[in-house]
Design an enzyme around this catalytic site. Sequence first.
Site, PDB file in Angstrom:
ATOM      1  N   GLU A 115      20.874  26.639  73.061  1.00 41.96           N
ATOM      2  CA  GLU A 115      22.059  26.942  72.261  1.00 41.96           C
ATOM      3  C   GLU A 115      21.828  28.038  71.231  1.00 41.96           C
ATOM      4  OE1 GLU A 115      23.048  22.766  71.199  1.00 41.96           O
ATOM      5  OE2 GLU A 115      24.640  23.036  72.663  1.00 41.96           O
ATOM      6  N   GLU A 136      22.006  19.031  80.128  1.00 47.02           N
ATOM      7  CA  GLU A 136      22.320  17.847  79.328  1.00 47.02           C
ATOM      8  C   GLU A 136      23.568  17.217  79.929  1.00 47.02           C
ATOM      9  OE1 GLU A 136      22.463  18.546  75.032  1.00 47.02           O
ATOM     10  OE2 GLU A 136      20.843  20.007  75.218  1.00 47.02           O
TER      11      GLU A 136
HETATM   12  C1  GAL Z   1      23.850  19.475  72.593  1.00 47.88           C
HETATM   13  C2  GAL Z   1      22.499  19.821  72.012  1.00 47.88           C
HETATM   14  C3  GAL Z   1      21.659  18.607  71.763  1.00 47.88           C
HETATM   15  C4  GAL Z   1      22.464  17.567  71.051  1.00 47.88           C
HETATM   16  C5  GAL Z   1      23.679  17.220  71.846  1.00 47.88           C
HETATM   17  C6  GAL Z   1      24.580  16.249  71.121  1.00 47.88           C
HETATM   18  O1  GAL Z   1      24.738  20.478  72.309  1.00 47.88           O
HETATM   19  O2  GAL Z   1      21.802  20.689  72.845  1.00 47.88           O
HETATM   20  O3  GAL Z   1      20.551  18.989  70.998  1.00 47.88           O
HETATM   21  O4  GAL Z   1      22.883  18.087  69.833  1.00 47.88           O
HETATM   22  O5  GAL Z   1      24.445  18.361  72.046  1.00 47.88           O
HETATM   23  O6  GAL Z   1      23.977  15.070  70.819  1.00 47.88           O
END
Ligand code: GAL
Length: 991
Positions: free
Chosen positions: A438, A505
């Site tokens: 990010e 993620e």
């Molecule tokens: C993503 C980020 C993670 C965490 C997650 C929300 O955007 O990469 O580090 O913040 O969201 O829990």
Amino acid sequence: MDAHSDHVAFPDLHAAKAGEPSTLRQSLNGRWAFHLAQSVAARPQGFFATEYDMAEWGDIEVPGYMQLQGYGCNQYVNTQYPWDGVEELRPPHIPEANLVGSYLRDFSFEKLDGTGRVVLTFDGVETAFYVWLNGEFIGFSEDSFTPAHFDVTEQVRAGSNRLAVQVFQRSSASWIEDQDFWRATGIFRDVWIEQQPTLHVEDLFVKTDFNDDFSAAVLRLDLKLWGETAGATVDVFLADASGAQIAALSGLSAQAGMDLDLKVEAPDLWSAEKPTLYDLMLVVRDKDGAVIEAIPQRIGFRHFEIKDKLMLLNGKRIIFNGVNRHEFDAVRGRSVTYEQMLWDVRFCKQNNINAVRTSHYPNQSTWYRLCDEYGLYVIDEANLESHGSWMTDGKVDPRWPVPDSLPEWRDCVLDRAKSMLERDKNHASILIWSCGNESYGGKNIFDMSEFFRQRDPSRLVHYEGIFHDRRYNDTSDMESQMYTKPQDVEAYLTNDPQKPFILCEYMHAMGNSCGGFHLYTDLIDKYDLYQGGFIWDYIDQALAIDPDSGSRAVAYGGQFGDRPHDGEFCGDGIVTAWREPSTKVQEVKGLYQPFDLSPEAGGVSIRNKNLFVSSADYRLVYRLLLDGEEILSASLDTNVAAGDTAFIALDLPKATKAGEYVLQCSLCLKTSTLWADAGHEIAFGETVWCVEGDVKLDAPVPLTCQNGDINLGVETPHYRAMFSRVFGGLSSIKVDHSDASLEFILRPPRLVFWRALTDNDRGCQLGFDLAVWKSASHCYKRAGFEVDANSDEPSITHRFALPGLKIEPTVSYRVGRDGLIHVEADFAGAEDLPDLPIFGLEFTVPARLDRFRYYGLGPDENYIDRLRGARLGVFEKGVEDNVPAYLVPQECGNRVGVRWAEVTDEAGLGLRFASEGQPFEFSALPYTMMELDAAYSPEQLPAVTQTVVRIAARQMGVGGDDSWGAPVHDRYHIKSSEALSLKFSLCPIGV
Ligand code: GAL
């Protein structure tokens, strides 16, 4: 010094064992003298002088964090910078409020032999630091998560040495270390000093090349040597996993740079499924042939590539069943121990997780060594995140993004890529380099990706950030996204995709989550280019409030008085901060299993989803249950090859007796492995069927009825029940037991239309959208009733009016001649109302009934969108143990598909609820839904005074695509237009 591989040198061949400590190194971990200053201006001056008097100083444990040892305040923020609202800053400026930790340590260097070189290494320091040795300035370093090596040959002394370090909480690096984590400071990884001999292998790069069918390989070694090469030689030996030597090169004349090739026939390939490692030994000898240095290095032969848009490992399409992992512990923060890493790798293996993204920074070297040995695929991520520089309040807002294409950030981000790659490049487990997390797009990150490609063509490059900025789309070799909804993933995959797809993620496991997970894993078989994902995330980042007291209470952002903060958002793990597996793991393990087992009449079909290993290491165990009780258990060997499906006939008795049958099949480890004991189950499947038969009716029980003005009382031989016209229904069930009369009903059961909001519910404003059901639950009133006292089976039915709604659900009770109280709750359905969170009845019974046993899906908590990992059976649990350690109390403890449930005291005395018709959803908790809904930390829950039993016709799913707006998938909603009916019986048991 330049970054280099993480190999370990030993002084001789005997001691040289991979993973063992080297006698050339001396640890400088332990207690250091410590001083904390609140700002750069207030830091001690001249403290690095050897005569400085540190008598007034405190002390601190190294490795460890300052804030976790009483120096400074813990602070958790997500995307915003930690000084937001305190100081107005733009890159590269740094705040005035900047803790400075000064560290001093006296040591005598036992290994010093006056030859070669002495190197001082800090494996990890957050965020920037200066070093002095014996009063002389040595250097400065940034990049918290890769080592800083300093050549201290000139400064180190025989006898006593004084090492001084000054660590800065904030530095320009803070702009690119804006990861979503506790912002902590200190020397948090090992510190050590090493005596290197006169000739030393500075860097080692191991590469494996293959012929087309992987039947032969060449092991290529690039060596960089430092020191006196004249007359020196190098030997290389390669041994296979059994210890047999399979290749060797001897007496090569040492050069500053050496490229060596070793041919290996029929290499046993490395994969997470079968992590075969070979042992390489490099031996450096002086001109007389004496060993100067020996380096053991474990090697995996494996090949990773993109071919025809697919990511292939050793020629096969790989699927990442992954998880994101922060290094974390409730007490130590990111300063994790070997035992904790070992626990983590074993946990992943035991639960079918095959891949880890080191979100969002390079981890300790030991972690990669464990991943090589145990078998986990790794995305190794550079320490780069600048989230707050281009995103505001969840919206892309690139007013001043860093590093973007700004020349002043280029070298520093490239250095991060370099430090990671050079340190980690020999780990077979690492398949992918990640440019960071990010940090928006731009040329600098593209240049990082090009550096990875050029220096190491054997791996792929990952970067998700281009999703928001496609200027340099080639930064990433695969299309990587986060939290994309399953339907949007499909849209990519069906719209002429140019790259393989992963979710770096997904499944945001915050609180009671991971619902709808199967909608992602279902894509694996549908689209070749879908190659898996990484759950967010592995461990709750919550910190122990008072670790010394033995209490397990943990705090999230804001609870240490930290401002600004981002609250409970740090708690998204599938294990708690204390490394207790959460109830979500059941689903993860089930959906990530490497075999599909589909039992059917006469046998089971086994689909082996592995790429390389057969089912031969597992025993097929099968069980037949009748009404939840095991009536048969047997096992046999199978050998289903990787990628194959086979039907295995099972020797099963004919199911003639009436009842519900469940055939369950598991694959269980035949022998103990590094990561689990023999018998450990790796895959599971079941099928259910019913055999009809004649129902034998017991003789009708006599009933006596008292039809009072207010109450209808009914007496059976076993208990007395009372139903109130005024209080809306069942008001008493009494039994006589041991000379006492026991009451089971503390409050008349209440209709529930609402659940305590989950983190996901709060994130998508479910409370706002469905608020009518909260007031309906809380404030309904009687609208009318009917009593039938004269019939053979007396009954009472109430109608209830809901505030502001034109709908009148009913609840009726009938005492049957079978001795049971038959309960029916009906919701007729209504137009133009929002979806229902739940429809059921909540009973309040004495806290003495503190355990439950049920026949339904379990053993752990499950919901209609999170039950793929659950199985049918009879399970039991304590009521207080049915509240998972979510950081914020919320809906919990539910079980789906419940045929019957008993809530009892220690002696087995209590109530039994049995479904009539459809199985119900059940929970037994020590708190009401309203109590759970009101508390914002577990400490706020009231003392336990009751057991709350909820029997529901249906509850909506919990969702989990994300926790900031994603709704529960439509198919797991409850439309309020739908009629719902709940039917069950109730009676006391144990009397
Ligand atoms: C993503 C980020 C993670 C965490 C997650 C929300 O955007 O990469 O580090 O913040 O969201 O829990």
